[in-house]
Write a protein that holds these residues in place. Sequence first.
Motif, mmCIF file in Angstrom:
data_model
loop_
_atom_site.group_PDB
_atom_site.id
_atom_site.type_symbol
_atom_site.label_atom_id
_atom_site.label_comp_id
_atom_site.label_asym_id
_atom_site.label_seq_id
_atom_site.Cartn_x
_atom_site.Cartn_y
_atom_site.Cartn_z
ATOM 1 N N ARG B 37 0.842 -1.216 0.000
ATOM 2 C CA ARG B 37 0.000 0.000 0.000
ATOM 3 C C ARG B 37 0.864 1.248 0.000
ATOM 4 O O ARG B 37 0.480 2.291 -0.493
ATOM 5 C CB ARG B 37 -0.883 0.013 1.263
ATOM 6 C CG ARG B 37 -2.063 -0.920 1.170
ATOM 7 C CD ARG B 37 -3.037 -0.612 2.280
ATOM 8 N NE ARG B 37 -2.346 -0.617 3.589
ATOM 9 C CZ ARG B 37 -2.953 -0.670 4.754
ATOM 10 N NH1 ARG B 37 -4.265 -0.759 4.800
ATOM 11 N NH2 ARG B 37 -2.268 -0.650 5.879
ATOM 12 N N THR B 69 2.748 -8.220 6.206
ATOM 13 C CA THR B 69 2.310 -6.953 6.789
ATOM 14 C C THR B 69 2.420 -7.046 8.311
ATOM 15 O O THR B 69 2.661 -8.117 8.856
ATOM 16 C CB THR B 69 0.849 -6.682 6.379
ATOM 17 O OG1 THR B 69 0.056 -7.804 6.763
ATOM 18 C CG2 THR B 69 0.738 -6.482 4.874
ATOM 19 N N SER B 71 1.601 -7.598 12.148
ATOM 20 C CA SER B 71 0.862 -8.745 12.682
ATOM 21 C C SER B 71 -0.653 -8.527 12.781
ATOM 22 O O SER B 71 -1.430 -9.437 12.518
ATOM 23 C CB SER B 71 1.395 -9.108 14.073
ATOM 24 O OG SER B 71 2.703 -9.605 13.968
ATOM 25 N N ASP B 72 -1.070 -7.312 13.176
ATOM 26 C CA ASP B 72 -2.498 -7.124 13.415
ATOM 27 C C ASP B 72 -3.295 -6.958 12.117
ATOM 28 O O ASP B 72 -4.518 -6.894 12.149
ATOM 29 C CB ASP B 72 -2.733 -5.945 14.365
ATOM 30 C CG ASP B 72 -2.181 -4.645 13.815
ATOM 31 O OD1 ASP B 72 -1.387 -4.684 12.847
ATOM 32 O OD2 ASP B 72 -2.538 -3.580 14.348
ATOM 33 N N GLN B 73 -2.611 -6.892 10.972
ATOM 34 C CA GLN B 73 -3.323 -6.791 9.691
ATOM 35 C C GLN B 73 -3.358 -8.133 8.963
ATOM 36 O O GLN B 73 -4.009 -8.272 7.926
ATOM 37 C CB GLN B 73 -2.628 -5.767 8.778
ATOM 38 C CG GLN B 73 -2.610 -4.365 9.358
ATOM 39 C CD GLN B 73 -1.694 -3.436 8.555
ATOM 40 O OE1 GLN B 73 -1.395 -3.696 7.388
ATOM 41 N NE2 GLN B 73 -1.256 -2.365 9.184
ATOM 42 N N ALA B 76 -6.837 -10.205 8.247
ATOM 43 C CA ALA B 76 -7.662 -9.607 7.189
ATOM 44 C C ALA B 76 -7.059 -9.861 5.810
ATOM 45 O O ALA B 76 -7.776 -10.163 4.843
ATOM 46 C CB ALA B 76 -7.811 -8.101 7.437
ATOM 47 N N GLN B 77 -5.732 -9.771 5.718
ATOM 48 C CA GLN B 77 -5.065 -9.983 4.432
ATOM 49 C C GLN B 77 -5.182 -11.441 3.984
ATOM 50 O O GLN B 77 -5.368 -11.729 2.806
ATOM 51 C CB GLN B 77 -3.575 -9.619 4.541
ATOM 52 C CG GLN B 77 -3.310 -8.170 4.907
ATOM 53 C CD GLN B 77 -3.318 -7.259 3.688
ATOM 54 O OE1 GLN B 77 -3.614 -7.700 2.587
ATOM 55 N NE2 GLN B 77 -3.006 -5.998 3.904
ATOM 56 N N GLN B 80 -8.618 -11.984 2.670
ATOM 57 C CA GLN B 80 -8.830 -11.291 1.392
ATOM 58 C C GLN B 80 -8.079 -11.962 0.238
ATOM 59 O O GLN B 80 -8.546 -11.968 -0.901
ATOM 60 C CB GLN B 80 -8.358 -9.842 1.551
ATOM 61 C CG GLN B 80 -8.707 -8.932 0.400
ATOM 62 C CD GLN B 80 -7.984 -7.578 0.531
ATOM 63 O OE1 GLN B 80 -7.622 -7.170 1.642
ATOM 64 N NE2 GLN B 80 -7.780 -6.908 -0.587
ATOM 65 N N ASP B 90 2.127 -16.533 5.883
ATOM 66 C CA ASP B 90 2.372 -15.221 6.472
ATOM 67 C C ASP B 90 3.701 -15.303 7.220
ATOM 68 O O ASP B 90 4.366 -16.350 7.185
ATOM 69 C CB ASP B 90 1.240 -14.818 7.422
ATOM 70 C CG ASP B 90 1.275 -15.626 8.716
ATOM 71 O OD1 ASP B 90 1.599 -16.831 8.639
ATOM 72 O OD2 ASP B 90 1.019 -15.065 9.792
ATOM 73 N N THR B 101 -8.920 -14.788 14.870
ATOM 74 C CA THR B 101 -9.590 -13.721 14.117
ATOM 75 C C THR B 101 -10.202 -14.269 12.830
ATOM 76 O O THR B 101 -11.311 -13.895 12.454
ATOM 77 C CB THR B 101 -8.597 -12.581 13.788
ATOM 78 O OG1 THR B 101 -8.019 -12.126 15.008
ATOM 79 C CG2 THR B 101 -9.283 -11.427 13.087
ATOM 80 N N ARG B 223 2.223 -3.866 18.579
ATOM 81 C CA ARG B 223 1.227 -4.800 18.036
ATOM 82 C C ARG B 223 1.556 -6.242 18.404
ATOM 83 O O ARG B 223 0.680 -7.019 18.769
ATOM 84 C CB ARG B 223 1.173 -4.673 16.507
ATOM 85 C CG ARG B 223 0.588 -3.349 16.066
ATOM 86 C CD ARG B 223 0.752 -3.153 14.572
ATOM 87 N NE ARG B 223 0.592 -1.748 14.226
ATOM 88 C CZ ARG B 223 0.563 -1.276 12.991
ATOM 89 N NH1 ARG B 223 0.702 -2.087 11.971
ATOM 90 N NH2 ARG B 223 0.394 0.009 12.782
#
Lengths: 272, 272
Positions: B37, B69, B71-73, B76-77, B80, B90, B101, B223
């Motif tokens: 991003r 990315t 850890s806290d993202q 979601a990644q 997606q 990851d 999560t 994080r």
Amino acid sequence: LNRVDTALVVGVGLVGGSLAAAWRKVGYARRVLGFDRNLEAANVAVERGLIDESVTELPAHVDVLVVCTPSDQIAAQIAQCAAHADLIMDVGSVKEPILETLRGQYGGVPENYVPCHPIAGSELSGPTAASADLFDGALVVLTPETESRLSEVAAAAWECVGAQVSSLSAAAHDQMLAVTSHLPHLLASAYMQQVEAPALPFTGGGFKDFTRIAAANPELWWRILSMNKAHVIAAAEEFITHLKAFTDTLEAGDQVAGVQALSEAARLRQQL
Amino acid sequence: LNRVDTALVVGVGLVGGSLAAAWRKVGYARRVLGFDRNLEAANVAVERGLIDESVTELPAHVDVLVVCTPSDQIAAQIAQCAAHADLIMDVGSVKEPILETLRGQYGGVPENYVPCHPIAGSELSGPTAASADLFDGALVVLTPETESRLSEVAAAAWECVGAQVSSLSAAAHDQMLAVTSHLPHLLASAYMQQVEAPALPFTGGGFKDFTRIAAANPELWWRILSMNKAHVIAAAEEFITHLKAFTDTLEAGDQVAGVQALSEAARLRQQL
């Protein structure tokens, strides 16, 4: 460089052997003698060229004598050796207890004694680990009770091997080093007591650096921590306060406070 | 080496950029794509040759996709991106909260997801700090819920860049890394909060190594510590118990117990 005729290093381990080698390298003294009760260490020091010659008795007179024995033996050595030298120094990591012992047990602090602490070392020990470059860029703290011509001579003996010299009171030195040197050893060691052997493969470079000092000589470090124990225990208690404050922040999920605490620590560390 | 056609690295910072560069170096994939991003980071990754090409949208299909990315993202990644890849991995430092999560917010853990944690890093961050050698000799922990052919493909993707691969449950990983990685960061940072700037000159190599990890990225580490906070707080409490036991020994002047504690720590550290 104000050369001297004869320098004597008492205790030719990592620090003493390195200082002898550094003095030889820069030609500080015509002769650098070494004395060590451990004859094997003395022989290694000769074989490795750290000293010019090993002696088994104190010479009647040398220009500069430096006591590089373990911290708890230094006061006795200073008392015993002071009359044999124009200038006598040591390399102890804790300064005030040496002065107290000299006053309490040996009738006072010799006038020709300049207490020194080179902030340089290694997790290794003994003359095999000695290096003529150990003090290059290192800070050496002098804690003379009064500044004199002798403190200048002492400073020059360190500066000629690449060290920077700074003066502090013995009390200020011991309090500061409790935080900057003794506490990290205590923390790294206490931390290693928590780590179990099967976890070792699951460690990275951060772990290795963080724990390196925990590998240092246990007997030597017990003596250092013991001699400075009032300051060390106070520093450990302050540390626990900081650690608990941070785990409270973590427990509460207070991101602003947590990132701020980590950032302040990071910024200060990055100044190095 | 089982080559693949296309690999995609999402997040081309220190870890992602290093993995992309390592894959390029060994020829693991015909093309190593990068997505970030942060377009400046993506450009740096291209300029430094870490990736073959920067993409701004997810390709319809890649063989291997790795989410690098913070850890806290990651959860979601993963949710997606999973449908776009045969294998999705990851590099998060904490594993169980990602699975939780995914189960709680994203309808479950994708079958093609193999959770990975390379134990390698640096106090630096971003693609400018990336290195194709970062994983050479490093351990990568895989925490798949069930071993499958995909875990083997994941293991091979790490082994080809010089890493060793080991498997643990996510829970065991998080508990162990709380002690071997997260706690040292917490301790080094809490310690630096105690150190005052004027004391910095009075520090040596031991201090520098001990505190290096305190310079790491504060946001990233907040994080990580937050995601693993139950284990981290428990580890910190256990640490305080060890530290207090040692200061009690020091207070009591119990040399035998003190030297023994220091010796056990030193012996374990010397095993590394």
